[in-house]
Design a protein around this motif. Structure first.
Motif, PDB file in Angstrom:
ATOM      1  N   UNK A  59      -8.553   4.944  -4.822  1.00 31.10           N
ATOM      2  CA  UNK A  59      -9.023   3.710  -5.440  1.00 31.10           C
ATOM      3  C   UNK A  59     -10.520   3.836  -5.701  1.00 31.10           C
ATOM      4  N   UNK A  60     -11.020   3.093  -6.670  1.00 28.72           N
ATOM      5  CA  UNK A  60     -12.459   3.101  -6.924  1.00 28.72           C
ATOM      6  C   UNK A  60     -13.176   2.345  -5.790  1.00 28.72           C
ATOM      7  N   UNK A  61     -12.606   1.221  -5.390  1.00 28.77           N
ATOM      8  CA  UNK A  61     -13.137   0.522  -4.220  1.00 28.77           C
ATOM      9  C   UNK A  61     -12.028  -0.300  -3.600  1.00 28.77           C
ATOM     10  N   UNK A  62     -12.324  -0.834  -2.420  1.00 33.25           N
ATOM     11  CA  UNK A  62     -11.310  -1.589  -1.703  1.00 33.25           C
ATOM     12  C   UNK A  62     -10.518  -0.701  -0.768  1.00 33.25           C
ATOM     13  N   UNK A  63      -9.649  -1.301   0.028  1.00 33.94           N
ATOM     14  CA  UNK A  63      -8.871  -0.512   0.975  1.00 33.94           C
ATOM     15  C   UNK A  63      -7.388  -0.820   0.821  1.00 33.94           C
ATOM     16  N   UNK A  64      -6.601   0.169   1.192  1.00 36.15           N
ATOM     17  CA  UNK A  64      -5.155  -0.030   1.236  1.00 36.15           C
ATOM     18  C   UNK A  64      -4.644   0.686   2.477  1.00 36.15           C
ATOM     19  N   UNK A  65      -3.819  -0.002   3.228  1.00 33.10           N
ATOM     20  CA  UNK A  65      -3.240   0.609   4.424  1.00 33.10           C
ATOM     21  C   UNK A  65      -1.733   0.504   4.370  1.00 33.10           C
ATOM     22  N   UNK A  66      -1.093   1.585   4.790  1.00 29.09           N
ATOM     23  CA  UNK A  66       0.361   1.576   4.898  1.00 29.09           C
ATOM     24  C   UNK A  66       0.688   1.825   6.355  1.00 29.09           C
ATOM     25  N   UNK A  67       1.420   0.928   6.962  1.00 30.21           N
ATOM     26  CA  UNK A  67       1.757   0.999   8.388  1.00 30.21           C
ATOM     27  C   UNK A  67       0.501   1.187   9.230  1.00 30.21           C
ATOM     28  N   UNK A  68      -0.591   0.612   8.805  1.00 26.98           N
ATOM     29  CA  UNK A  68      -1.828   0.713   9.567  1.00 26.98           C
ATOM     30  C   UNK A  68      -2.672   1.936   9.253  1.00 26.98           C
TER      31      UNK A  68
END
Lengths: 320, 250
Positions: A59-68
């Motif tokens: 991603x350019x910015x921001x966060x994404x979490x999968x199962x933590x």
């Protein structure tokens, strides 16, 4: 601890390409066991979001979490937990079904024996046992789609991500793929993308509507239907004063909501949303006749994705 | 490790499941066959005391085979997978970037070497015809094949790199061919050009693949040649890895 985290947490996720923002600061959460649909027209940012979630793209910015696990910092942990079927279901067309699934199972870290067991299980589950020895390139599109789904399942992932799983299939094949997806939803968390409203209604418990990289609405599917009670909306263009129009329609028991917009000259556009799916056209016609107003258009709109977007984007403007 | 082998097997399977693999093998056989027939004809007219094989590696035929087949072998590695989308499916499994890069390289190299296996048969029949014992001297055959493997490794690495740059197999093949022929020409008789500064000639001679192959075919395993091939191969693999990684750059 791991089970306490939501399956997917996305915060302010943005993806910019030169000259274009594909995903524009979206945030959402998806809990374990949910079946969620990403609904949106082409270019809404669905595929990009799914690609980021499967840690294929950063991603350019921001966060994404999968199962933590952070999709950017811990891609291997994330990939181990997801079964991802990319857009257009790419497969090695020169391989045989069983051979392909075994290969995929090995890539996903299953041992020799385990991969054999799992391949047999998914072949059964997806109804592919009869074609297990066939070359994928010679199979029909419906079968290929099932091979793609089997691949997504083979390592028993917590999360299954399907990008447009029914695109390009005939109605019969679409039905069987939807049934499969529904079945999967009982055991796994499923995220799928589609531009068909119907599909979301039939398979998903919750829907995220994306438009130009933003989330327009996030709702449970049944609430969406209610919220979008555009079904049967009647639009009339009448030459009459606004107050008179509002008075005429506001208090009818069949009418849920009235809106009047000025047009050219003394013409007004009246938009009426019915209560409980009644056809308002005869009512409107009668009312207009009784008052002796000139009428130049009377139509009933059908609910389409387009309408929902128009409705939602308008709502958005008003909220802002 | 088992993931690595699964990937290599897949790469090889890709060659043998389609016609291209067999076409490449047939082309190699045809060209080497022509090369040897031509060579034998010439030796018959004007006897020469070096073994036939040694001469063979100096002919344009050998280099024609290497220069032409390597782009065809490697063009699919990344470009085809990117074009069909299987690359995305591959890179969303928990395999490492290096695993992919090395497996694709290894698959290409193994296939390249397989195309040269029938050449052993050619050598055998040559010995029957000429009665030359040196043809089957184990050391010479081993070093010759090691040479072929080193040259092949370099060209496969260059080809993988070219393929990783694009989604079009044609462009991948063209770029691989340009890089390949460029590297080969750099060291092709630099003294003959007469235009180079004096210091450049010995430098370029070190890169002369024709010279390297000549020595390998005599059974001479020269350390600095090996270092040259391993270094350039490693360099291109490193560059390929950077390209594979680059999709994750922000």
């Amino acid at each position: 601890m791991e089970s306490a985290a939501p399956m997917i947490e996305v915060e302010n996720l943005t993806k910019r390409y030169p000259g274009r923002t594909a995903v524009d600061g979206i945030s959402f959460q998806i809990g374990r066991g949910e079946v969620v649909g990403f609904l949106g027209p082409n270019g809404a940012g669905k595929s990009t979001t799914l690609r980021i979630l499967s840690s294929f793209l950063p991603a350019t910015s921001g966060t994404a979490r999968v199962a933590g696990f952070d999709v950017f910092r811990e891609p291997d942990e994330v990939r181990r937990r997801i079964g991802y079927m990319p857009e257009n279901n790419p497969l090695h067309l020169d391989m045989r079904v069983r051979e392909y699934l075994k290969f995929r199972a090995r890539l996903k870290g299953l041992g020799w024996r385990r991969s054999r067991e799992r391949v047999d299980a998914v072949l059964q589950q997806c109804g592919l046992t009869d074609v297990a020895g066939r070359i994928i390139g010679q199979l029909s599109k419906g079968y290929r789609q099932r091979v793609g789904l089997s691949d997504a399942l083979v390592h028993e992932p917590d999360l299954i991500i399907l990008d447009e799983p029914t695109i390009g299939l005939d109605p019969h094949q679409i039905r069987s793929v939807r049934a499969l997806v529904k079945e999967l939803g009982k055991k796994h968390t499923v995220v799928l993308s589609t531009h068909i409203l119907n599909e979301v209604e039939m398979t998903c418990s919750r829907v995220l509507i994306l438009h130009r990289g933003r989330i327009l609405a996030a709702d449970r599917t049944e609430d969406l239907g209610r919220r979008m009670s555009l079904d049967g909306q009647v639009v009339a263009e009448v030459e009459a004063p606004e107050v008179a129009l509002l008075e005429a329609f506001r208090d009818l028991p069949e009418v849920e909501h009235v809106e009047v917009q000025p047009l050219d000259g003394n013409w007004r556009r009246v938009s009426l949303i019915p209560r409980g799916g009644v056809d308002l056209r005869p009512l409107v016609a009668a009312e207009v006749r009784d008052n002796g107003w000139p009428l130049r258009e009377l139509t009933r709109s059908r609910q389409s994705l387009e309408d929902i977007f128009i409705h939602l984007t308008r709502g958005k403007v008003r909220e802002d | 490790m088992s993931v690595f082998f699964a990937l290599v097997r897949r790469e090889l399977g890709g060659h043998f499941n389609s016609l291209t693999g067999y076409v490449v093998i047939a082309a190699v056989l045809l060209l080497t066959g022509f090369g040897l027939v031509d060579l034998i004809e010439r030796i018959r007219q004007m006897p020469y005391d070096a073994p036939v094989t040694e001469l063979f590696y100096q002919t344009t035929y050998f280099w024609l085979v290497v220069l032409l087949t390597s782009p065809v072998i490697t063009m699919r590695t990344y470009a085809a997978e990117k074009a069909t989308g299987t690359y995305e499916a591959l890179m969303t499994t928990p395999v490492g970037d290096w695993q992919v890069v090395l497996a694709k390289f290894a698959g290409a190299l193994v296939f390249f070497l397989l195309t040269w296996v029938p050449f052993i048969g050619v050598l055998f029949s040559l010995r029957q015809i000429t009665g030359e014992a040196a043809l089957f001297e184990p050391v010479i055959v081993a070093v010759t094949f090691l040479g072929i493997a080193l040259v092949g490794g370099l060209f496969m690495a260059v080809g993988c790199f070219a393929s990783a740059l694009t989604r079009s197999e044609i462009i991948a093949a063209m770029v691989a061919f340009l890089f390949g022929i460029g590297l080969w020409m750099l060291g092709y008789r630099p003294e003959a050009s007469g235009m180079l500064p004096t210091w450049a000639v010995p430098a370029l001679e070190h890169m002369s693949m024709t010279r390297h192959m000549e020595d390998f075919a005599r059974g001479m395993l020269v350390g600095r040649y090996v270092v040259y091939y391993v270094t350039v191969t490693g360099l291109f693999l490193f560059l390929t890895h950077r390209i594979v990684q680059s999709r994750r750059w922000k």
